[in-house]
Design a protein around this motif. Structure first.
Motif, PDB file in Angstrom:
ATOM      1  N   LEU A  15       1.221  -1.035   0.150  1.00  0.00           N
ATOM      2  CA  LEU A  15      -0.166  -0.107   0.072  1.00  0.00           C
ATOM      3  C   LEU A  15       0.503   1.170  -0.177  1.00  0.00           C
ATOM      4  N   ARG A  21      -3.368   6.941   6.146  1.00  0.00           N
ATOM      5  CA  ARG A  21      -3.163   5.739   6.061  1.00  0.00           C
ATOM      6  C   ARG A  21      -2.367   5.239   7.116  1.00  0.00           C
ATOM      7  N   GLY A  57     -12.465   5.259   3.540  1.00  0.00           N
ATOM      8  CA  GLY A  57     -11.338   4.808   2.623  1.00  0.00           C
ATOM      9  C   GLY A  57     -10.008   3.908   2.789  1.00  0.00           C
ATOM     10  N   VAL A  58      -9.775   5.360   4.148  1.00  0.00           N
ATOM     11  CA  VAL A  58      -8.627   3.914   4.449  1.00  0.00           C
ATOM     12  C   VAL A  58      -8.633   3.121   4.907  1.00  0.00           C
ATOM     13  N   HIS A  60     -11.297   0.998   4.727  1.00  0.00           N
ATOM     14  CA  HIS A  60     -11.429  -0.405   4.038  1.00  0.00           C
ATOM     15  C   HIS A  60      -9.944  -0.758   3.102  1.00  0.00           C
ATOM     16  N   ALA A  61      -8.856   0.506   2.569  1.00  0.00           N
ATOM     17  CA  ALA A  61      -7.863  -0.637   2.291  1.00  0.00           C
ATOM     18  C   ALA A  61      -6.557  -1.479   2.959  1.00  0.00           C
ATOM     19  N   GLY A  64      -9.287  -4.870   3.728  1.00  0.00           N
ATOM     20  CA  GLY A  64      -8.751  -5.454   2.101  1.00  0.00           C
ATOM     21  C   GLY A  64      -7.543  -6.140   2.187  1.00  0.00           C
ATOM     22  N   ALA A  65      -6.096  -5.257   2.960  1.00  0.00           N
ATOM     23  CA  ALA A  65      -4.675  -6.155   3.009  1.00  0.00           C
ATOM     24  C   ALA A  65      -4.835  -6.331   3.781  1.00  0.00           C
TER      25      ALA A  65
END
Length: 141
Positions: A15, A21, A57-58, A60-61, A64-65
């Motif tokens: 990422l 983040r 959004g962060v 979610h990322a 997901g990671a």
């Protein structure tokens, strides 16, 4: 609680390292089981203007990671933690909403066996124990 190297964790998960983040990941590590509003407020204190949508959004990322785990106790907004990959469970106080981690119910993940898995290969079980925390019990005495 030990501090984390958020930038290294982000790079390790392929990422891009950004200030939001890093701030969100550090905040979740320092405050397990925080909800999105709590995380957004803390990130704004650190970085200034950051939209709630950007924090979503962060998160979610990061989820997901595999850097963050999202939990959703019934009747509560989604909560986030950096303790991932060990299939641990949670204790939730019915009175104050406090959430604590608790180890796997039995053995290795998925920690429980379904009566009839109907052909599924099970790799995880989510268990939430509900009750009253020691603080609330002490107040009731």
């Amino acid at each position: 609680m030990p501090t984390i190297d958020a930038a290294a964790l982000l790079r390790g998960a392929s990422l891009r390292v950004t200030r939001p983040r890093v701030a969100v990941l550090a905040m979740v590590a320092e405050n397990p089981h925080a909800d999105t509003d709590t995380i957004a407020t803390a990130v704004r204190r650190e970085l200034g203007s950051v939209s709630t949508q950007a924090v979503y959004g962060v998160l979610h990322a990061l989820t997901g990671a595999g850097l963050v785990r999202r939990i959703e106790p019934a009747g509560s907004p989604a909560r986030f933690e950096t303790r991932v990959g060990d299939n641990h469970h949670h204790l939730v106080c019915r009175t104050c909403g406090a959430i604590e981690d608790v180890g796997c119910a039995v053995g290795e993940a998925p920690c429980l066996d379904a009566e009839d898995p109907r052909g599924f290969v099970l790799d995880e079980a989510e268990v939430t124990y509900w009750g009253t925390c020691p603080g609330c019990l002490a107040r009731d005495e």
